[in-house]
Write a protein that holds these residues in place. Structure first.
Motif, PDB file in Angstrom:
ATOM      1  N   ARG A 180       0.834  -1.213   0.000  1.00  0.00           N
ATOM      2  CA  ARG A 180       0.000   0.000   0.000  1.00  0.00           C
ATOM      3  C   ARG A 180       0.867   1.260   0.000  1.00  0.00           C
ATOM      4  O   ARG A 180       0.531   2.244  -0.640  1.00  0.00           O
ATOM      5  CB  ARG A 180      -0.939  -0.005   1.205  1.00  0.00           C
ATOM      6  N   PHE A 181       1.986   1.226   0.725  1.00  0.00           N
ATOM      7  CA  PHE A 181       2.915   2.355   0.696  1.00  0.00           C
ATOM      8  C   PHE A 181       3.470   2.542  -0.711  1.00  0.00           C
ATOM      9  O   PHE A 181       3.563   3.655  -1.226  1.00  0.00           O
ATOM     10  CB  PHE A 181       4.068   2.109   1.671  1.00  0.00           C
ATOM     11  N   ILE A 182       3.844   1.424  -1.340  1.00  0.00           N
ATOM     12  CA  ILE A 182       4.461   1.485  -2.665  1.00  0.00           C
ATOM     13  C   ILE A 182       3.460   2.007  -3.694  1.00  0.00           C
ATOM     14  O   ILE A 182       3.775   2.884  -4.498  1.00  0.00           O
ATOM     15  CB  ILE A 182       4.993   0.089  -3.063  1.00  0.00           C
ATOM     16  N   LEU A 183       2.237   1.465  -3.666  1.00  0.00           N
ATOM     17  CA  LEU A 183       1.219   1.888  -4.622  1.00  0.00           C
ATOM     18  C   LEU A 183       0.903   3.370  -4.469  1.00  0.00           C
ATOM     19  O   LEU A 183       0.724   4.086  -5.453  1.00  0.00           O
ATOM     20  CB  LEU A 183      -0.058   1.059  -4.436  1.00  0.00           C
ATOM     21  N   ARG A 184       0.843   3.833  -3.228  1.00  0.00           N
ATOM     22  CA  ARG A 184       0.553   5.251  -2.996  1.00  0.00           C
ATOM     23  C   ARG A 184       1.722   6.127  -3.455  1.00  0.00           C
ATOM     24  O   ARG A 184       1.528   7.127  -4.161  1.00  0.00           O
ATOM     25  CB  ARG A 184       0.281   5.503  -1.511  1.00  0.00           C
ATOM     26  N   ASP A 185       2.948   5.744  -3.073  1.00  0.00           N
ATOM     27  CA  ASP A 185       4.097   6.579  -3.379  1.00  0.00           C
ATOM     28  C   ASP A 185       4.395   6.640  -4.879  1.00  0.00           C
ATOM     29  O   ASP A 185       4.981   7.604  -5.362  1.00  0.00           O
ATOM     30  CB  ASP A 185       5.328   6.079  -2.619  1.00  0.00           C
ATOM     31  N   ARG A 186       3.993   5.599  -5.614  1.00  0.00           N
ATOM     32  CA  ARG A 186       4.201   5.593  -7.066  1.00  0.00           C
ATOM     33  C   ARG A 186       2.997   6.166  -7.819  1.00  0.00           C
ATOM     34  O   ARG A 186       2.971   6.150  -9.045  1.00  0.00           O
ATOM     35  CB  ARG A 186       4.499   4.173  -7.551  1.00  0.00           C
ATOM     36  N   GLY A 187       2.011   6.628  -7.083  1.00  0.00           N
ATOM     37  CA  GLY A 187       0.852   7.256  -7.707  1.00  0.00           C
ATOM     38  C   GLY A 187      -0.113   6.297  -8.359  1.00  0.00           C
ATOM     39  O   GLY A 187      -0.951   6.700  -9.162  1.00  0.00           O
ATOM     40  N   LEU A 188      -0.035   5.018  -8.014  1.00  0.00           N
ATOM     41  CA  LEU A 188      -0.931   4.020  -8.590  1.00  0.00           C
ATOM     42  C   LEU A 188      -2.241   3.923  -7.817  1.00  0.00           C
ATOM     43  O   LEU A 188      -3.244   3.443  -8.355  1.00  0.00           O
ATOM     44  CB  LEU A 188      -0.241   2.654  -8.628  1.00  0.00           C
ATOM     45  N   CYS A 189      -2.229   4.327  -6.563  1.00  0.00           N
ATOM     46  CA  CYS A 189      -3.440   4.348  -5.728  1.00  0.00           C
ATOM     47  C   CYS A 189      -3.455   5.654  -4.947  1.00  0.00           C
ATOM     48  O   CYS A 189      -2.412   6.109  -4.480  1.00  0.00           O
ATOM     49  CB  CYS A 189      -3.446   3.175  -4.732  1.00  0.00           C
ATOM     50  N   HIS A 190      -4.632   6.223  -4.815  1.00  0.00           N
ATOM     51  CA  HIS A 190      -4.769   7.454  -4.039  1.00  0.00           C
ATOM     52  C   HIS A 190      -5.813   7.227  -2.952  1.00  0.00           C
ATOM     53  O   HIS A 190      -6.920   6.765  -3.231  1.00  0.00           O
ATOM     54  CB  HIS A 190      -5.190   8.609  -4.941  1.00  0.00           C
TER      55      HIS A 190
END
Length: 619
Positions: A180-190
């Protein structure tokens, strides 16, 4: 994650565990990143030859650092690992190459096996010394699984346990992790923006944490068993939880005949917890065990053990946990009493049940209808106050279709008006779209459109700052949404919002949230950005009208848990000559209207909305 665990839950860790946490925290950024990647892998052992993390310049150096700190262990250091465990790490191609060390006929036979069987056979041959290079074609090849595997590493067991505990304390679930950290930090999930406000720790001591984690794992095992229809395993799991509630079920209790009756004992689980009667109570072991025992009612009924099922229902009704399920328990209690021939007792129980404030929506209507059915004269001469509403039946529209599938327990399909195979819902949409039937436009939305509108219209209320409802940065809804606390702690804001919606302000509210969050597709409970366009939602809002929309949003806000499902299948609308909407529940030839669906239709009809049931018949 580590900072969160140490700051909020340091009392749950022993001194040596805190020392290990500090050791992980002191790693270099590269070593910490690689360690986190390995912890998120599902496999116990990882072949370094298969690791292709391009962000690490020197994996060997990182592995050496982590092994030196005793956070990783190499396969070569483990002499106790069985051959089969090592072989299971190999690919099918590698396993087939090992088979070449066997006589040709046997090697050919083994190539047809599934991997699990192939691993077992090759392990037996290896341990017996039957894998010989002279059987293999030239040039000579290795017969050693270790040589084929190359360097393998695993996260040290204690370190992995600590990391999983830290992760659990942050997400309050085993199902979520670093990704979840990775998805958020890469802009894939907001994720939505809201303040994380925690006033109290959920777990008072280590014992409470371990008990909850153990119960949660048991619940996952039960779900897997039920999905596989493994009734015997499901019964064993339910027995464990029932025993903690003081309801002892022997193995024979699940048999259809000849089994011993259940025994009552002193419950192991207390009825009071440190969290009190709050929405955080769902994070206690007793709450999870009650949820597991809930499945025991159905399993006992399946075995026709109705006496034991009624006993379990009474025990569950005596617990303070899972109050939202009380309606189901009362209903099952009444039904099982009828199975036992105790009709008068069933009626008395149903009459007591409707006085329970936690019996709502579908279960309440089901109990009311049972009272009307069982309470005819001479049992009861006076009709209850709810008689007219409970006996209400929706308007029906029927037409005959051309079926392509008439099998029971299989979803009905028909030949559509366009001569294509369609479902009952698609056929109904085509039917209503015909000029002689009103030229309606529509969508097979069920709960989707209303849950999407609820998220958009109540966005800022959903993410208001309230104590303990947001425990981390990755929630798509407050923790109290499915409880009564949601409405009670936001009553003034919700009532003002409902007045605004009723007065025609819904489109402006949707437009504001869509402009702010639509491009990023911010995650929110119930919201589907792709399924409905902004203009389509505007049309539905205009045709349903402000007062009708306010009624639907009010039901979801006051009791989201019970009203979030069971909504009519179709949302129909037309804008000429005047905006109008119709909500339609579609039923096939062998379908019946569930009480939950009937409750929705009644609420909508009494609120002035146009609703009906469309029944599609076979010739």
């Amino acid at each position: 994650l580590i900072r969160h665990a140490v700051d909020r839950y340091a009392n749950l860790f022993a001194a040596e565990e805190l020392a290990l946490i500090r050791k992980i925290e002191q790693l270099s950024v590269e070593s910490k990143a690689f360690f986190a990647r390995l912890c998120s892998r599902t496999a116990e052992w990882i072949r370094l030859s298969g690791v292709t993390y391009v962000e690490f310049s020197n994996i060997d150096r990182v592995v050496t650092d982590l092994c030196g700190r005793k956070l990783l262990v190499r396969l070569s250091q483990r002499d106790d690992l069985p051959t089969a465990s090592k072989l299971s790490l190999l690919s099918m191609r590698d396993l087939h190459s090992l088979c070449l060390g066997l006589p040709a006929a046997k090697a050919k036979a083994l190539r047809k096996l599934r991997k699990s069987d192939l691993v077992r056979c090759v392990a037996e041959a290896h341990d017996a010394g039957d894998l010989r290079p002279d059987h293999a074609p030239s040039p000579p090849m290795t017969m050693s699984p270790e040589d084929l595997l190359g360097e393998c590493v695993s996260v040290e067991a204690e370190a992995l346990r600590i990391v999983k505990t830290v992760q659990f304390l942050y997400f309050l679930s085993d199902a979520r992790g670093f990704e979840r950290f990775i998805l958020r930090d890469r802009g894939l999930c907001h994720f939505p923006e809201y303040p994380v406000s925690v006033s109290t720790g959920i777990f008072r001591d280590r014992g409470e944490l371990q008990a909850y984690q153990s119960a949660a794992r048991l619940e996952v095992e039960l779900q897997v068993a039920l999905d596989r229809n493994d009734v015997s395993q499901a019964c064993r799991i339910v027995c464990q939880s029932c025993a903690k509630l003081g309801f002892i079920l022997g193995e024979s209790a699940w048999r259809r005949a000849g089994g011993e009756a259940a025994e009552l004992a002193r419950p192991e689980l207390p009825k009071e917890t440190g969290l009190g009667d709050t929405f955080l109570q769902c994070f206690t072991a007793s709450w999870v065990h009650v949820k597991i025992a809930h499945h025991g009612v159905g399993l006992l009924e399946r075995a026709k053990r109705y006496e034991d099922a009624t006993e379990l229902c009474q025990i569950l009704l005596g617990r303070p946990e899972c109050k939202q399920k009380r309606g189901e328990w009362w209903n099952r209690f009444c039904i099982d009493l009828e199975h036992l021939g105790k009709v008068e007792t069933s009626l008395e129980v149903a009459e007591a049940a409707v006085a329970d404030e936690w019996v709502r929506v579908g279960p309440r209507l089901s109990l009311q209808r049972r009272i009307l059915r069982l309470g005819r004269p001479p049992r009861r001469w006076k009709k209850p106050r709810f008689a007219a509403r409970a006996a209400w039946t929706p308007r029906e529209r029927k037409f005959t279709g051309r079926p392509t599938n008439c099998k029971r327990s299989v979803k009905s399909t028909f030949v559509g008006f366009d001569d294509e195979d369609v479902t009952v819902e698609e056929l109904a949409l085509q039917y209503y779209g015909k000029e002689e039937n009103g030229s309606w436009r529509g969508s097979h939305a069920e709960n989707g459109v209303w849950n999407t509108l609820f998220a958009l219209l109540m966005w800022d209320i959903l993410f208001l700052d309230r104590p303990d409802v947001f425990q981390n940065q990755f929630q798509t809804a407050p923790l109290d949404l499915d409880t009564d606390y949601f409405f009670c702690t936001r009553k003034k804001d919700i009532e003002e919002r409902l007045e605004e919606i009723s007065g025609g302000g819904a489109i402006a509210l949707i437009r504001k949230v869509w402009a702010r969050e639509g491009e990023r597709k911010t995650l929110c409970v119930g919201l589907s950005w792709e399924r409905f366009s902004e203009e389509e939602l505007f049309t539905i809002v205009r045709c349903v009208g402000g007062p009708g929309l306010a009624v639907i949003m009010g039901l979801l806000a006051r009791d989201h848990k019970h009203w979030r499902s069971g909504m009519p299948d179709l949302v129909m609308w037309k804008e000429e000559p005047l905006p109008a909407a119709r909500l339609v529940e579609v039923k096939g030839p062998r379908d019946t209207l569930a009480d939950h669906q009937r409750a929705w239709l009644a609420e909508l009809a009494f609120a002035g909305l146009d609703v009906e049931v469309c029944k599609i018949l076979e010739p």
